[in-house]
Design a protein around this motif. Sequence first.
Motif, PDB file in Angstrom:
ATOM      1  N   SER A 109     -16.838 -37.589 -10.474  1.00  0.00           N
ATOM      2  CA  SER A 109     -17.610 -36.639 -11.263  1.00  0.00           C
ATOM      3  C   SER A 109     -18.746 -36.041 -10.445  1.00  0.00           C
ATOM      4  O   SER A 109     -18.984 -34.819 -10.475  1.00  0.00           O
ATOM      5  CB  SER A 109     -18.159 -37.317 -12.518  1.00  0.00           C
ATOM      6  OG  SER A 109     -18.993 -36.435 -13.244  1.00  0.00           O
ATOM      7  N   LYS A 110     -19.440 -36.880  -9.708  1.00  0.00           N
ATOM      8  CA  LYS A 110     -20.541 -36.404  -8.866  1.00  0.00           C
ATOM      9  C   LYS A 110     -20.035 -35.466  -7.767  1.00  0.00           C
ATOM     10  O   LYS A 110     -20.688 -34.476  -7.413  1.00  0.00           O
ATOM     11  CB  LYS A 110     -21.275 -37.586  -8.234  1.00  0.00           C
ATOM     12  CG  LYS A 110     -22.382 -38.161  -9.083  1.00  0.00           C
ATOM     13  CD  LYS A 110     -23.544 -37.187  -9.190  1.00  0.00           C
ATOM     14  CE  LYS A 110     -24.638 -37.721 -10.091  1.00  0.00           C
ATOM     15  NZ  LYS A 110     -25.752 -36.744 -10.229  1.00  0.00           N
ATOM     16  N   ARG A 149     -17.216 -33.556  -7.789  1.00  0.00           N
ATOM     17  CA  ARG A 149     -16.674 -32.287  -8.285  1.00  0.00           C
ATOM     18  C   ARG A 149     -17.686 -31.459  -9.052  1.00  0.00           C
ATOM     19  O   ARG A 149     -17.646 -30.226  -9.006  1.00  0.00           O
ATOM     20  CB  ARG A 149     -15.450 -32.568  -9.162  1.00  0.00           C
ATOM     21  CG  ARG A 149     -14.298 -33.157  -8.363  1.00  0.00           C
ATOM     22  CD  ARG A 149     -13.108 -33.461  -9.229  1.00  0.00           C
ATOM     23  NE  ARG A 149     -12.030 -33.998  -8.411  1.00  0.00           N
ATOM     24  CZ  ARG A 149     -10.877 -34.405  -8.885  1.00  0.00           C
ATOM     25  NH1 ARG A 149     -10.637 -34.348 -10.180  1.00  0.00           N
ATOM     26  NH2 ARG A 149      -9.942 -34.878  -8.074  1.00  0.00           N
ATOM     27  N   ASP A 150     -18.607 -32.127  -9.763  1.00  0.00           N
ATOM     28  CA  ASP A 150     -19.565 -31.399 -10.593  1.00  0.00           C
ATOM     29  C   ASP A 150     -20.871 -31.075  -9.857  1.00  0.00           C
ATOM     30  O   ASP A 150     -21.609 -30.181 -10.277  1.00  0.00           O
ATOM     31  CB  ASP A 150     -19.895 -32.192 -11.856  1.00  0.00           C
ATOM     32  CG  ASP A 150     -18.671 -32.430 -12.730  1.00  0.00           C
ATOM     33  OD1 ASP A 150     -17.690 -31.665 -12.580  1.00  0.00           O
ATOM     34  OD2 ASP A 150     -18.690 -33.374 -13.540  1.00  0.00           O
ATOM     35  N   VAL A 151     -21.156 -31.805  -8.790  1.00  0.00           N
ATOM     36  CA  VAL A 151     -22.438 -31.624  -8.105  1.00  0.00           C
ATOM     37  C   VAL A 151     -22.260 -31.293  -6.623  1.00  0.00           C
ATOM     38  O   VAL A 151     -22.705 -30.246  -6.150  1.00  0.00           O
ATOM     39  CB  VAL A 151     -23.331 -32.876  -8.247  1.00  0.00           C
ATOM     40  CG1 VAL A 151     -24.687 -32.640  -7.557  1.00  0.00           C
ATOM     41  CG2 VAL A 151     -23.543 -33.227  -9.717  1.00  0.00           C
ATOM     42  N   GLN A 153     -30.413 -37.602 -10.664  1.00  0.00           N
ATOM     43  CA  GLN A 153     -30.116 -36.230 -10.251  1.00  0.00           C
ATOM     44  C   GLN A 153     -30.916 -35.821  -9.010  1.00  0.00           C
ATOM     45  O   GLN A 153     -31.502 -34.738  -8.948  1.00  0.00           O
ATOM     46  CB  GLN A 153     -30.398 -35.260 -11.408  1.00  0.00           C
ATOM     47  CG  GLN A 153     -29.542 -35.548 -12.634  1.00  0.00           C
ATOM     48  CD  GLN A 153     -29.796 -34.565 -13.765  1.00  0.00           C
ATOM     49  OE1 GLN A 153     -30.786 -33.840 -13.773  1.00  0.00           O
ATOM     50  NE2 GLN A 153     -28.899 -34.555 -14.741  1.00  0.00           N
TER      51      GLN A 153
END
Length: 525
Positions: free
Chosen positions: A157-158, A160-162, A201
């Motif tokens: 998730s980190k 692909r999303d960030v 974040q």
Amino acid sequence: MASISLFEASISLFCFLVFCYFLNKKHSCYLRIKKSFQSYPWNWPVLGMLPAVLMRLSQIDDIIWVLEKNNLTFIFRGPWFTRLHGLITVDPANIHHILSSSFSNYIKGPKFKEYFDVFGDGIFNADAELWKNLRMSSQTVLNHQGFQNLSMSVTTSKLRDVLLPLFSRLSEDGTVVDLQDVFRRLMFDISLVTITGSDPQSLSIEMPEVEFAKAFDDAGEAILFRHIIPRFLWELQKRMGLGKEKKLTEAGSTFDRICTRYIFAKREEKRSTENDHDHSNGESEDLLTSHIKLDTSKYQLLNPSDDKFLRDTILTFIFAGRDSTSSALTWFFGLLSRNPHVEAKIRQEINTNIPIAGTSQERPWSAIDDKVFLNKLVYLHGALYETMRLYPPVPFERKSPIKSDVLPSGHKIDANSHVIIPIYALGRMRSVWGEDAWEFKPERWISETGGLRHEPSSKFLVFNSGPRTCLGKHIAMTAMKTVVVEILQNYDIKLVKGHKIEPKPRLILHMKHGLRVTLTKRCSA
């Protein structure tokens, strides 16, 4: 106390110089080394080896020659009046003896705990029965399929999303990127989410300074400082609230305050869901939640109702998850920039075994699918191992025997003395790894049948050895492979012209100047 401090300064200097030697020197100068070594005394009357070490600050070549000349084991003798000495060894037989067969006799010891006191009584500092309890409980949590699924889910998730969107923007702007900073932030965020359920974040286009992360950096600097200078100096700084000790105290306060907030929030969350049976099986639970729910009948020395126990657990796992993995990733991409043929082989292996990112085919990442996809990447696995052989995230190991002992090499060790295992040096010993020990060759990890070649942990000490073997080894390797696959499938990485890659001697092996690169987005096939 003063004599012990002088010894510790001496032994720390020696270890530091061994490390520095490998950072700056090549291995084709034995004749000059021998001549330099014989040009002035090594073991001085009364003062022992301390003066020679100080004089060799600019002639570190002598150190490696000493280790080779003494069959991989060297006794450092401090000033006579201290009646203390230490032993430095990179002999795999000695390492196996110390870390495995005589494990109970070689502990971290009270001195080690003093240096790392800001981390409390976590598994990193613990010995004896407390360590056994912590080891068993951590093993239960980390091996749980739910936690492994959570770790994989958070990591992907980190990415692909960030990370990938961030790289996309930076590549479009032509911005120079410090991959070391990126990887430290990425692993800090992943670690915090899997450990506490909270996302700091820290990885974003703004690259903000995060108080919690800075506290870890400040603590690491101060602990290193404690290893280099005599004890009475840092104890004086601590009493007076000055210098590095002041920063360490402030870091400890930050740890206490932020961990208290995480623990309070998690206890409140547990109370609000304690009647919800869907949450009772531990599926996808973060590490803090699992430790709050520990069965105290199994771990009698652990108290999940004690906030300090939970605080120490949080700090230990963040320290391990963030810094070691980010260090390995940084050096991996640094070595790829110097070895394009290795990068080409890794790309070919990835494209052969894993669907290309950006296509219509959905890639079903999970801990189970990891066995199907990531375990096929044998050459990548070997390249990561080879990276850590040459640039181990933790560059040295330190032990202290409870009772006097005799090593397989025949060296006698006194009780309560110091034993240093310079892991950085171990990876470069020709007598251990062959004449090509200094070369980056992932092929050395590939067997004749194309599988991964096994090397004993006493030779490849990156994940420790014996009962203290790293519990998070599989999770760390899975995370690193996942990061590498996502980046290499989407971007070409080029080192900034003239950028100098060299290690920075620290508790964790970082790059002195970071890893400055430019990114170019790859076209999907």
